[in-house]
Design a protein around this motif. Structure first.
Motif, PDB file in Angstrom:
ATOM      1  N   SER A 200      -7.669  -5.530  32.853  1.00 41.24           N
ATOM      2  CA  SER A 200      -8.097  -4.273  33.495  1.00 41.24           C
ATOM      3  C   SER A 200      -8.837  -4.522  34.801  1.00 41.24           C
ATOM      4  O   SER A 200      -8.563  -3.878  35.827  1.00 41.24           O
ATOM      5  N   ASP A 201      -9.786  -5.450  34.777  1.00 39.60           N
ATOM      6  CA  ASP A 201     -10.554  -5.753  35.990  1.00 39.60           C
ATOM      7  C   ASP A 201      -9.643  -6.266  37.101  1.00 39.60           C
ATOM      8  O   ASP A 201      -9.800  -5.885  38.272  1.00 39.60           O
ATOM      9  N   GLN A 204      -7.597  -3.325  38.485  1.00 37.31           N
ATOM     10  CA  GLN A 204      -8.410  -2.424  39.304  1.00 37.31           C
ATOM     11  C   GLN A 204      -8.722  -3.024  40.668  1.00 37.31           C
ATOM     12  O   GLN A 204      -8.752  -2.313  41.678  1.00 37.31           O
ATOM     13  N   ASN A 208      -6.872  -1.002  43.443  1.00 32.64           N
ATOM     14  CA  ASN A 208      -7.912  -0.074  43.892  1.00 32.64           C
ATOM     15  C   ASN A 208      -7.876   1.224  43.078  1.00 32.64           C
ATOM     16  O   ASN A 208      -8.228   2.289  43.561  1.00 32.64           O
ATOM     17  N   GLU A 209      -7.413   1.112  41.820  1.00 34.32           N
ATOM     18  CA  GLU A 209      -7.411   2.231  40.879  1.00 34.32           C
ATOM     19  C   GLU A 209      -8.376   1.917  39.739  1.00 34.32           C
ATOM     20  O   GLU A 209      -8.699   0.767  39.496  1.00 34.32           O
ATOM     21  N   LYS A 210      -8.793   2.955  39.009  1.00 36.74           N
ATOM     22  CA  LYS A 210      -9.742   2.776  37.902  1.00 36.74           C
ATOM     23  C   LYS A 210      -9.063   2.797  36.534  1.00 36.74           C
ATOM     24  O   LYS A 210      -9.730   2.904  35.508  1.00 36.74           O
ATOM     25  N   SER A 211      -7.757   2.685  36.500  1.00 36.90           N
ATOM     26  CA  SER A 211      -7.029   2.762  35.235  1.00 36.90           C
ATOM     27  C   SER A 211      -7.385   1.602  34.311  1.00 36.90           C
ATOM     28  O   SER A 211      -7.586   0.470  34.759  1.00 36.90           O
ATOM     29  N   LYS A 212      -7.426   1.904  33.011  1.00 35.23           N
ATOM     30  CA  LYS A 212      -7.675   0.888  31.992  1.00 35.23           C
ATOM     31  C   LYS A 212      -6.352   0.364  31.464  1.00 35.23           C
ATOM     32  O   LYS A 212      -5.498   1.143  31.039  1.00 35.23           O
TER      33      LYS A 212
END
Length: 349
Positions: A200-201, A204, A208-212
Motif C-alpha cells: 500500500s505504501d 501510494q 500519488n493516490e491514497k488507495s489501500k
C-alpha cells in the motif's frame, strides 16, 4: 547482488553478444524486435532456470544451431546455462550443478513485464506458479516441499483413477503429504503477509493516490487442520477420482479499498499496483536472504505518464540494480546517473 556482465551464444536472435552493466540504472534501448527482451529473458533463465516466454527450452536456441549458452558474471560468482536438444546443464564458477534446486535463486532477479497485467485472466494455477517461483528462489525448504508434494499428488491422483484402489497405499501417500502441505501453507502465508506490509505504501508513493492495496490468500485450510481436511475429503476424492483438497487449489485476490482490483481499477492503476507488488517482492527477498535482487523492467515506462515515471524512478532505492528496456528515452526526464545500452540492427549476428 549485481550483474556485471552477460554473454549470450546462439541465444534467440544472438549469435554472440556481450553486455556489460553498471551497478545502478541501466537502459537498454532499441527498436521493437531487436532483442531487448531476449536479454532480460536470459537473466531470468539464470535466476529461475526457466524462461517466462516458453515452456520448451529448445525455443531459446538460435535457429539452425545445436545449443544456446548463457554466461552471467555477478559481483560474487559466475553462472552458466547451456541448453541443447538433449537437456540443460548448469554451472556455478565452472562447477557443474547436478540439482536444479541448488541453482535456482543463486542469482535473484525480479521481473515486471507487460503480460503481468494478464494475471487476473489467468487460471489460479498460473497465480500459484508466481508464488512458487518467488518463494522457491529464497527457500530451498519450500522448493523441496512443493516438488515433493507435486510428485505425491500425481501418485494420489493416479491411484484414485484405478478401478480397485489400494487404501493402505492411499493413506501412506496422504500421510507423507501432511508436512509438505503445512510447509507450503505456512510459507505462502508469510510471503503474502510481508507483501501486504509494504504494497500500500509503495503504491501510494508511486501513484500519488491514497488507495489501500491488499492481497487475500484463499488457502485450502489452516495449517493445523491439514490432517483433518484430508480425512474429510476422502469420500469426495473417491467420487471425483482426484484430490479435491490441497494447496494445489489455493488462490489469492488483489484488493483495492476492499474491492477486487479488476472490478474497480483502471488499466493504469492496475499497472501501478503490479509494479508495487514487484517492489514489495524486493523487500521480501531482502528480508529472507539479506541480498538485494536485480530489478528487470521490460518496456513499462512507455505505458506510464511522465509524472508516474518520475515517481517510480525516484522511489526505487539507489542501492538496487535496475535494467529497463524501451524503444527510446522520450519522456523519461532522467535526473540520475544511468548507463545507456543501445541495440542496433546488424549487431546481433
Amino acid at each position: 547482488m549485481l550483474v556485471k556482465s552477460l554473454k549470450l551464444n546462439n541465444y534467440r536472435n544472438y549469435t554472440s553478444r556481450v553486455v556489460n552493466f553498471d551497478s545502478g540504472l541501466n537502459l537498454i534501448i532499441g527498436k521493437n524486435g531487436i532483442g531487448k527482451t531476449n536479454i532480460l529473458e536470459s537473466l531470468v533463465v539464470v535466476s529461475n532456470t526457466k524462461s517466462f516466454r516458453t515452456l520448451d527450452d529448445t525455443n531459446l536456441i538460435k535457429i539452425g544451431e545445436e545449443y544456446a549458452g548463457i554466461e552471467c558474471q555477478s559481483d560474487t560468482s559466475k553462472y552458466k546455462v547451456v541448453i541443447s536438444k538433449n537437456g540443460k546443464r548448469l554451472y556455478i564458477n565452472d562447477v557443474p550443478v547436478k540439482k536444479t534446486s541448488e541453482f535456482i535463486g543463486s542469482l535473484n532477479c525480479v521481473l515486471f513485464k507487460p503480460s503481468d497485467l494478464d494475471i487476473f485472466n489467468h487460471s489460479p494455477k498460473e497465480r500459484r506458479r508466481l508464488l512458487d517461483v518467488e518463494i522457491g528462489k529464497v527457500s530451498k525448504k519450500y522448493l523441496n516441499s512443493i516438488l515433493e508434494y507435486n510428485l505425491l499428488l500425481k501418485d494420489k491422483n493416479r491411484l484414485l483413477k484405478e478401478e480397485k484402489i489400494d487404501h493402505t497405499y492411499l493413506s501412506l501417500i496422504e500421510e507423507k503429504m501432511i508436512p509438505d502441505i503445512k510447509e507450503i501453507i505456512s510459507q505462502r502465508e508469510e510471503f503474502l503477509e510481508l507483501i501486504n506490509t509494504y504494497i500500500s505504501d509503495i503504491y501510494q508513493n508511486i501513484s500519488n493516490e491514497k488507495s489501500k492495496i491488499s492481497i487475500i490468500y484463499k488457502k485450502c485450510s489452516d495449517k493445523d487442520k491439514v490432517k483433518e481436511m484430508i480425512e474429510k475429503s476422502h469420500d469426495k476424492d473417491l467420487y471425483y477420482h482426484y484430490a479435491t483438497y490441497g494447496p494445489h487449489h489455493d488462490d489469492y485476490e488483489i484488493m483495492m479499498n476492499d474491492h477486487l482490483l479488476e472490478e474497480i481499477a483502471s488499466q493504469g492503476q492496475t499497472r501501478m499496483v503490479l509494479i508495487s507488488f514487484k517492489l514489495a517482492l524486493i523487500k521480501y527477498i531482502e528480508s529472507k536472504t539479506g541480498n538485494t535482487p536485480v530489478l528487470l523492467l521490460d518496456d513499462i515506462l512507455s505505458e506510464l505518464d511522465t509524472a508516474n515515471k518520475e515517481r517510480l524512478l525516484k522511489l526505487i532505492p539507489q542501492s538496487i540494480q535496475i535494467i529497463i528496456t524501451g524503444t527510446d528515452l522520450n519522456g523519461m526526464n532522467l535526473k540520475t546517473k544511468y548507463k545507456l545500452i543501445e541495440l542496433k540492427e546488424g549487431e546481433n549476428v
